[in-house]
Design a protein around this motif. Structure first.
Motif, PDB file in Angstrom:
ATOM      1  N   ILE A 121       0.831  -1.206   0.000  1.00  0.00           N
ATOM      2  CA  ILE A 121       0.000   0.000   0.000  1.00  0.00           C
ATOM      3  C   ILE A 121       0.865   1.256   0.000  1.00  0.00           C
ATOM      4  O   ILE A 121       0.565   2.240  -0.687  1.00  0.00           O
ATOM      5  CB  ILE A 121      -0.964  -0.008   1.211  1.00  0.00           C
ATOM      6  CG1 ILE A 121      -2.009  -1.123   1.056  1.00  0.00           C
ATOM      7  CG2 ILE A 121      -1.636   1.346   1.398  1.00  0.00           C
ATOM      8  CD1 ILE A 121      -2.873  -1.013  -0.192  1.00  0.00           C
ATOM      9  N   TRP A 125      -0.398   3.625  -2.792  1.00  0.00           N
ATOM     10  CA  TRP A 125      -1.210   4.765  -2.350  1.00  0.00           C
ATOM     11  C   TRP A 125      -0.247   5.884  -1.965  1.00  0.00           C
ATOM     12  O   TRP A 125       0.334   5.870  -0.875  1.00  0.00           O
ATOM     13  CB  TRP A 125      -2.113   4.364  -1.177  1.00  0.00           C
ATOM     14  CG  TRP A 125      -3.234   3.457  -1.592  1.00  0.00           C
ATOM     15  CD1 TRP A 125      -3.124   2.197  -2.087  1.00  0.00           C
ATOM     16  CD2 TRP A 125      -4.637   3.760  -1.588  1.00  0.00           C
ATOM     17  NE1 TRP A 125      -4.361   1.682  -2.380  1.00  0.00           N
ATOM     18  CE2 TRP A 125      -5.315   2.611  -2.076  1.00  0.00           C
ATOM     19  CE3 TRP A 125      -5.388   4.869  -1.197  1.00  0.00           C
ATOM     20  CZ2 TRP A 125      -6.701   2.559  -2.198  1.00  0.00           C
ATOM     21  CZ3 TRP A 125      -6.771   4.804  -1.306  1.00  0.00           C
ATOM     22  CH2 TRP A 125      -7.413   3.675  -1.806  1.00  0.00           C
ATOM     23  N   ASP A 130      -0.695   7.614   5.933  1.00  0.00           N
ATOM     24  CA  ASP A 130      -0.385   6.312   6.542  1.00  0.00           C
ATOM     25  C   ASP A 130       1.062   6.155   7.016  1.00  0.00           C
ATOM     26  O   ASP A 130       1.287   5.552   8.075  1.00  0.00           O
ATOM     27  CB  ASP A 130      -0.741   5.180   5.575  1.00  0.00           C
ATOM     28  CG  ASP A 130      -2.216   5.164   5.223  1.00  0.00           C
ATOM     29  OD1 ASP A 130      -3.016   5.668   6.032  1.00  0.00           O
ATOM     30  OD2 ASP A 130      -2.573   4.668   4.150  1.00  0.00           O
ATOM     31  N   ASP A 285     -11.684   1.139   1.257  1.00  0.00           N
ATOM     32  CA  ASP A 285     -10.253   0.861   1.074  1.00  0.00           C
ATOM     33  C   ASP A 285      -9.862  -0.446   1.769  1.00  0.00           C
ATOM     34  O   ASP A 285      -9.063  -0.451   2.712  1.00  0.00           O
ATOM     35  CB  ASP A 285      -9.414   2.014   1.640  1.00  0.00           C
ATOM     36  CG  ASP A 285      -9.796   3.357   1.035  1.00  0.00           C
ATOM     37  OD1 ASP A 285     -10.408   3.362  -0.042  1.00  0.00           O
ATOM     38  OD2 ASP A 285      -9.484   4.386   1.647  1.00  0.00           O
ATOM     39  N   ARG A 288      -6.010  -1.403   2.074  1.00  0.00           N
ATOM     40  CA  ARG A 288      -5.286  -0.336   2.764  1.00  0.00           C
ATOM     41  C   ARG A 288      -5.622  -0.321   4.254  1.00  0.00           C
ATOM     42  O   ARG A 288      -4.732  -0.280   5.107  1.00  0.00           O
ATOM     43  CB  ARG A 288      -5.629   1.010   2.120  1.00  0.00           C
ATOM     44  CG  ARG A 288      -5.030   2.212   2.831  1.00  0.00           C
ATOM     45  CD  ARG A 288      -5.270   3.484   2.033  1.00  0.00           C
ATOM     46  NE  ARG A 288      -4.930   4.656   2.817  1.00  0.00           N
ATOM     47  CZ  ARG A 288      -5.805   5.551   3.255  1.00  0.00           C
ATOM     48  NH1 ARG A 288      -7.087   5.408   2.987  1.00  0.00           N
ATOM     49  NH2 ARG A 288      -5.420   6.587   3.956  1.00  0.00           N
ATOM     50  N   TYR A 335      -4.398  -5.334  -4.874  1.00  0.00           N
ATOM     51  CA  TYR A 335      -5.095  -4.902  -3.661  1.00  0.00           C
ATOM     52  C   TYR A 335      -6.575  -4.768  -3.991  1.00  0.00           C
ATOM     53  O   TYR A 335      -6.966  -4.719  -5.168  1.00  0.00           O
ATOM     54  CB  TYR A 335      -4.527  -3.584  -3.108  1.00  0.00           C
ATOM     55  CG  TYR A 335      -4.648  -2.391  -4.037  1.00  0.00           C
ATOM     56  CD1 TYR A 335      -5.794  -1.600  -4.047  1.00  0.00           C
ATOM     57  CD2 TYR A 335      -3.596  -2.021  -4.871  1.00  0.00           C
ATOM     58  CE1 TYR A 335      -5.915  -0.488  -4.873  1.00  0.00           C
ATOM     59  CE2 TYR A 335      -3.691  -0.923  -5.698  1.00  0.00           C
ATOM     60  CZ  TYR A 335      -4.851  -0.159  -5.699  1.00  0.00           C
ATOM     61  OH  TYR A 335      -4.963   0.934  -6.527  1.00  0.00           O
TER      62      TYR A 335
END
Length: 345
Positions: A121, A125, A130, A285, A288, A335
């Motif tokens: 991720i 992303w 994060d 998500d 994620r 994902y």
């Protein structure tokens, strides 16, 4: 004295080796076509002024950090800064585990993390909050397991948790509840202590939020709550019944053997991961959210498993971490988002 110096040298050496792993393995393992990447351009604009009506109130720390760094001149700078936060978090965590547990365990964790859906991720992303969330949660875990004096530890943990809440409130709330629950499984006498830490951080966050909303142009945003409210009924069914087989594989990818092994050794882990998945079911998500919730738990249970394991069991755990990137190479990685499977290549 000699032993302490030797351990410190080994820790530094492990740090350099893990730096190479974090720089090379995730980038090559999770290389993606442009169509699979998700870019967040909002933090680039907020890095010049984090005190605006556009600032997400539940994700304040990341734009503030980017602004305070004075390093952002173009969108690529945001990407680079957050990527280095990810890499250095891994190195810092591994060096601490080398000191606290064992150098071979620490290197195993570097392979585990580099092969994890969380680092997948991080590679796909781009420019989200994060990495800083993971840094603060890792710091929380390090201090939680440390031998710092009780009162000082309470202050440090409360402050770290407060910062984490300002970075991604709803996400961190769930992560810390899960992490504290997992910790109490092994240290039942620490319940009251963790409640004090949790409540202190919440009080600090409430005061911070009150000041922020009354002294800046930042406003309360109902987006997160409205997303949750939309996830019931047919939308909830659509999201969570699509692609059940691949969606399940994508929860851990190459980490499945080590996850199954740990769940056999500690069945309560199945309940913890089950709760992670339940929260994930309320979001779009899928990969994620599940990866950021479950990875700190996986690291914690690995630490506690190592403490009580025999030599053979420890070697088997290390073998499974080495196996993880190999398994990731054996099939096209992906994902799950909005009920759909997004292939990296």
């Amino acid at each position: 004295m000699f032993r302490l110096k030797s351990v410190s040298f080994i820790s530094i050496l492990v740090g350099f080796v893990s730096l190479g792993i974090f720089l090379w393995l995730p980038k090559n393992l999770f290389s993606s076509k442009v169509e699979a990447l998700v870019f967040n351009f909002g933090f680039y604009h907020l890095s010049f002024d984090p005190w605006t009506i556009s600032t997400p109130v539940d994700q304040f720390l990341t734009p503030f950090f980017l602004w305070a760094s004075c390093l952002v001149n173009q969108p690529e700078d945001v990407v680079s800064i957050l990527q280095w936060v990810t890499i250095l978090t891994g190195v810092f965590l591994v060096m601490d585990l080398s000191e606290r547990v064992h150098w071979s365990f620490a290197l195993g964790v570097s392979l585990l993390l580099s092969s994890s859906p969380l680092y997948l991720i991080f590679q796909t992303w781009i420019a989200f909050s994060d990495p800083i969330t993971f840094f603060l949660v890792s710091l929380y875990l390090i201090v939680l397991l440390s031998n710092i004096r009780t009162n000082l530890k309470l202050i440090i943990l409360s402050f770290i948790l407060f910062l984490a809440l300002t970075n991604h409130f709803f996400q961190v709330l769930v992560i810390i509840i899960l992490l504290n629950f997992s910790y109490v499984i092994y240290f039942k006498d620490q319940i009251k202590y963790l409640v004090k830490v949790f409540l202190t951080a919440l009080v600090l966050y409430s005061l911070f939020l009150l000041i922020l909303l009354n002294t800046t142009t930042i406003v309360w945003n109902h987006t997160r709550i409205s997303v949750f409210s939309q996830m019931w009924g047919t939308e909830f069914i659509r999201m969570n019944t699509s692609e059940p087989f691949l969606g399940t594989i994508g929860l851990f990818h190459g980490l499945w053997p080590i996850v199954i092994y740990l769940m056999i050794r500690k069945p309560i882990l199945l309940l913890v991961f089950g709760f992670c998945y339940f929260i994930t079911m309320l979001t779009y998500d899928t990969s994620r959210v599940f990866s950021i919730l479950s990875t700190p738990i996986l690291i914690f249970f690995s630490i506690e498993h190592w403490k009580v394991s025999s030599k053979i069991e420890r070697r088997f755990w290390i073998f499974l971490t080495v196996l993880s990137p190999i398994l990731c190479r054996m099939y096209p990685l992906f994902y799950k988002w909005d009920g759909k499977i997004i292939y990296l290549q």
